[in-house]
Write a protein that holds these residues in place. Sequence first.
Motif, PDB file in Angstrom:
ATOM      1  N   LEU A  11     -22.734 -23.059 -48.884  1.00  0.00           N
ATOM      2  CA  LEU A  11     -22.931 -24.111 -47.893  1.00  0.00           C
ATOM      3  C   LEU A  11     -24.371 -24.069 -47.405  1.00  0.00           C
ATOM      4  O   LEU A  11     -24.843 -23.026 -46.946  1.00  0.00           O
ATOM      5  CB  LEU A  11     -21.971 -23.916 -46.719  1.00  0.00           C
ATOM      6  CG  LEU A  11     -20.515 -23.959 -47.153  1.00  0.00           C
ATOM      7  CD1 LEU A  11     -19.774 -22.774 -46.618  1.00  0.00           C
ATOM      8  CD2 LEU A  11     -19.898 -25.243 -46.723  1.00  0.00           C
ATOM      9  N   ARG A  12     -25.028 -25.205 -47.502  1.00  0.00           N
ATOM     10  CA  ARG A  12     -26.400 -25.327 -47.015  1.00  0.00           C
ATOM     11  C   ARG A  12     -26.384 -26.375 -45.905  1.00  0.00           C
ATOM     12  O   ARG A  12     -26.073 -27.536 -46.145  1.00  0.00           O
ATOM     13  CB  ARG A  12     -27.344 -25.760 -48.121  1.00  0.00           C
ATOM     14  CG  ARG A  12     -28.792 -25.877 -47.653  1.00  0.00           C
ATOM     15  CD  ARG A  12     -29.709 -26.328 -48.766  1.00  0.00           C
ATOM     16  NE  ARG A  12     -29.672 -25.433 -49.896  1.00  0.00           N
ATOM     17  CZ  ARG A  12     -30.404 -24.318 -50.018  1.00  0.00           C
ATOM     18  NH1 ARG A  12     -31.212 -23.962 -49.049  1.00  0.00           N
ATOM     19  NH2 ARG A  12     -30.321 -23.577 -51.106  1.00  0.00           N
ATOM     20  N   PHE A  13     -26.685 -25.937 -44.703  1.00  0.00           N
ATOM     21  CA  PHE A  13     -26.646 -26.814 -43.549  1.00  0.00           C
ATOM     22  C   PHE A  13     -27.975 -27.537 -43.371  1.00  0.00           C
ATOM     23  O   PHE A  13     -29.035 -27.015 -43.699  1.00  0.00           O
ATOM     24  CB  PHE A  13     -26.292 -26.019 -42.293  1.00  0.00           C
ATOM     25  CG  PHE A  13     -24.903 -25.469 -42.336  1.00  0.00           C
ATOM     26  CD1 PHE A  13     -23.835 -26.245 -41.950  1.00  0.00           C
ATOM     27  CD2 PHE A  13     -24.663 -24.191 -42.807  1.00  0.00           C
ATOM     28  CE1 PHE A  13     -22.542 -25.753 -42.013  1.00  0.00           C
ATOM     29  CE2 PHE A  13     -23.379 -23.685 -42.870  1.00  0.00           C
ATOM     30  CZ  PHE A  13     -22.312 -24.470 -42.472  1.00  0.00           C
ATOM     31  N   ASN A  14     -27.899 -28.738 -42.817  1.00  0.00           N
ATOM     32  CA  ASN A  14     -29.075 -29.576 -42.581  1.00  0.00           C
ATOM     33  C   ASN A  14     -29.395 -29.636 -41.088  1.00  0.00           C
ATOM     34  O   ASN A  14     -28.509 -29.479 -40.250  1.00  0.00           O
ATOM     35  CB  ASN A  14     -28.815 -31.003 -43.080  1.00  0.00           C
ATOM     36  CG  ASN A  14     -28.448 -31.036 -44.538  1.00  0.00           C
ATOM     37  OD1 ASN A  14     -29.058 -30.368 -45.353  1.00  0.00           O
ATOM     38  ND2 ASN A  14     -27.426 -31.816 -44.869  1.00  0.00           N
ATOM     39  N   GLY A  15     -30.617 -29.918 -40.784  1.00  0.00           N
ATOM     40  CA  GLY A  15     -31.027 -30.157 -39.404  1.00  0.00           C
ATOM     41  C   GLY A  15     -30.685 -28.995 -38.486  1.00  0.00           C
ATOM     42  O   GLY A  15     -30.783 -27.823 -38.853  1.00  0.00           O
ATOM     43  N   LEU A  16     -30.270 -29.341 -37.280  1.00  0.00           N
ATOM     44  CA  LEU A  16     -29.938 -28.324 -36.276  1.00  0.00           C
ATOM     45  C   LEU A  16     -28.759 -27.458 -36.678  1.00  0.00           C
ATOM     46  O   LEU A  16     -28.634 -26.325 -36.218  1.00  0.00           O
ATOM     47  CB  LEU A  16     -29.664 -28.979 -34.922  1.00  0.00           C
ATOM     48  CG  LEU A  16     -30.875 -29.630 -34.250  1.00  0.00           C
ATOM     49  CD1 LEU A  16     -30.440 -30.343 -32.980  1.00  0.00           C
ATOM     50  CD2 LEU A  16     -31.947 -28.594 -33.962  1.00  0.00           C
ATOM     51  N   ALA A  17     -27.902 -27.971 -37.546  1.00  0.00           N
ATOM     52  CA  ALA A  17     -26.738 -27.197 -37.992  1.00  0.00           C
ATOM     53  C   ALA A  17     -27.166 -25.912 -38.698  1.00  0.00           C
ATOM     54  O   ALA A  17     -26.415 -24.938 -38.728  1.00  0.00           O
ATOM     55  CB  ALA A  17     -25.864 -28.046 -38.910  1.00  0.00           C
ATOM     56  N   ARG A  64     -23.837 -35.659 -43.672  1.00  0.00           N
ATOM     57  CA  ARG A  64     -25.133 -35.541 -42.969  1.00  0.00           C
ATOM     58  C   ARG A  64     -25.462 -34.112 -42.584  1.00  0.00           C
ATOM     59  O   ARG A  64     -26.624 -33.751 -42.454  1.00  0.00           O
ATOM     60  CB  ARG A  64     -25.117 -36.383 -41.699  1.00  0.00           C
ATOM     61  CG  ARG A  64     -25.154 -37.848 -41.931  1.00  0.00           C
ATOM     62  CD  ARG A  64     -25.216 -38.604 -40.639  1.00  0.00           C
ATOM     63  NE  ARG A  64     -24.999 -37.700 -39.496  1.00  0.00           N
ATOM     64  CZ  ARG A  64     -24.783 -38.064 -38.267  1.00  0.00           C
ATOM     65  NH1 ARG A  64     -24.752 -39.334 -37.966  1.00  0.00           N
ATOM     66  NH2 ARG A  64     -24.593 -37.195 -37.303  1.00  0.00           N
ATOM     67  N   THR A  65     -24.455 -33.277 -42.389  1.00  0.00           N
ATOM     68  CA  THR A  65     -24.649 -31.937 -41.848  1.00  0.00           C
ATOM     69  C   THR A  65     -24.753 -30.844 -42.896  1.00  0.00           C
ATOM     70  O   THR A  65     -25.427 -29.847 -42.673  1.00  0.00           O
ATOM     71  CB  THR A  65     -23.481 -31.602 -40.897  1.00  0.00           C
ATOM     72  OG1 THR A  65     -23.362 -32.656 -39.940  1.00  0.00           O
ATOM     73  CG2 THR A  65     -23.710 -30.311 -40.166  1.00  0.00           C
ATOM     74  N   VAL A  66     -24.068 -31.021 -44.024  1.00  0.00           N
ATOM     75  CA  VAL A  66     -23.944 -29.908 -44.969  1.00  0.00           C
ATOM     76  C   VAL A  66     -23.907 -30.393 -46.422  1.00  0.00           C
ATOM     77  O   VAL A  66     -23.479 -31.516 -46.698  1.00  0.00           O
ATOM     78  CB  VAL A  66     -22.667 -29.083 -44.650  1.00  0.00           C
ATOM     79  CG1 VAL A  66     -21.411 -29.880 -44.936  1.00  0.00           C
ATOM     80  CG2 VAL A  66     -22.665 -27.756 -45.379  1.00  0.00           C
ATOM     81  N   ARG A  67     -24.359 -29.523 -47.284  1.00  0.00           N
ATOM     82  CA  ARG A  67     -24.186 -29.688 -48.731  1.00  0.00           C
ATOM     83  C   ARG A  67     -23.369 -28.479 -49.187  1.00  0.00           C
ATOM     84  O   ARG A  67     -23.791 -27.330 -49.000  1.00  0.00           O
ATOM     85  CB  ARG A  67     -25.527 -29.721 -49.444  1.00  0.00           C
ATOM     86  CG  ARG A  67     -25.400 -29.834 -50.956  1.00  0.00           C
ATOM     87  CD  ARG A  67     -26.800 -29.832 -51.578  1.00  0.00           C
ATOM     88  NE  ARG A  67     -26.746 -29.664 -53.006  1.00  0.00           N
ATOM     89  CZ  ARG A  67     -26.758 -30.649 -53.891  1.00  0.00           C
ATOM     90  NH1 ARG A  67     -26.813 -31.895 -53.473  1.00  0.00           N
ATOM     91  NH2 ARG A  67     -26.724 -30.394 -55.178  1.00  0.00           N
ATOM     92  N   ALA A  68     -22.207 -28.742 -49.771  1.00  0.00           N
ATOM     93  CA  ALA A  68     -21.292 -27.676 -50.189  1.00  0.00           C
ATOM     94  C   ALA A  68     -21.168 -27.682 -51.702  1.00  0.00           C
ATOM     95  O   ALA A  68     -21.044 -28.735 -52.319  1.00  0.00           O
ATOM     96  CB  ALA A  68     -19.922 -27.896 -49.550  1.00  0.00           C
ATOM     97  N   THR A  69     -21.212 -26.496 -52.286  1.00  0.00           N
ATOM     98  CA  THR A  69     -21.034 -26.360 -53.732  1.00  0.00           C
ATOM     99  C   THR A  69     -19.880 -25.400 -53.983  1.00  0.00           C
ATOM    100  O   THR A  69     -19.880 -24.283 -53.472  1.00  0.00           O
ATOM    101  CB  THR A  69     -22.311 -25.819 -54.398  1.00  0.00           C
ATOM    102  OG1 THR A  69     -23.398 -26.697 -54.106  1.00  0.00           O
ATOM    103  CG2 THR A  69     -22.128 -25.704 -55.902  1.00  0.00           C
ATOM    104  N   LEU A 106     -16.379 -34.934 -46.317  1.00  0.00           N
ATOM    105  CA  LEU A 106     -17.421 -34.776 -47.329  1.00  0.00           C
ATOM    106  C   LEU A 106     -17.011 -35.574 -48.554  1.00  0.00           C
ATOM    107  O   LEU A 106     -15.821 -35.724 -48.830  1.00  0.00           O
ATOM    108  CB  LEU A 106     -17.590 -33.311 -47.746  1.00  0.00           C
ATOM    109  CG  LEU A 106     -18.318 -32.391 -46.785  1.00  0.00           C
ATOM    110  CD1 LEU A 106     -17.360 -31.761 -45.814  1.00  0.00           C
ATOM    111  CD2 LEU A 106     -19.049 -31.327 -47.562  1.00  0.00           C
ATOM    112  N   VAL A 107     -17.974 -36.067 -49.274  1.00  0.00           N
ATOM    113  CA  VAL A 107     -17.725 -36.686 -50.567  1.00  0.00           C
ATOM    114  C   VAL A 107     -18.152 -35.669 -51.614  1.00  0.00           C
ATOM    115  O   VAL A 107     -19.291 -35.199 -51.602  1.00  0.00           O
ATOM    116  CB  VAL A 107     -18.498 -38.012 -50.724  1.00  0.00           C
ATOM    117  CG1 VAL A 107     -18.363 -38.536 -52.147  1.00  0.00           C
ATOM    118  CG2 VAL A 107     -17.991 -39.039 -49.719  1.00  0.00           C
TER     119      VAL A 107
END
Length: 143
Positions: free
Chosen positions: A108-114, A83-88, A64-65
């Motif tokens: 953690l907010r997951f994207n797509g199928l995740a 691509r899969t997650v946004r972490a704060t 992650l960046v």
Amino acid sequence: MINVERAMVVDRPAEEVLRYLADFGNTPGWDPGTESCVRLDTGPVAEGAQWRTTSRFRGRRTELVYRLEQYRPDRLVFVGHNRTVRATDDITVRASRGRTLLVYRASLRFNGLARLAAPLLRAEFERLADAVADRLPRVLAER
């Protein structure tokens, strides 16, 4: 979305705790899930600074960046993504009788199928938050 929160009391001054945690490059020392964390820019640690982290979760490596979004005297907010997650990571510190109350929140907010896997991963993120709450005060005490 997964949210975890842990509160800790640390026997270090709040300013020192905040300064240490503001350098996200220190994360491998206190977060057992983080294998490496490399600064992507130069200069003083300030809002806008970025790091690339490599973490291991459930036997898989992920990168992650992270960007330091807020750097205040009592609060740090880092936001990481791939691509899969946004972490704060939202960290607050408050001085209290020569000690520091530290509150660590991770979302953690997951994207797509995740997104479908998020409910199944909650227990593992809770365990990871417990490990952070155990390790972080010890690391800060040794500084």
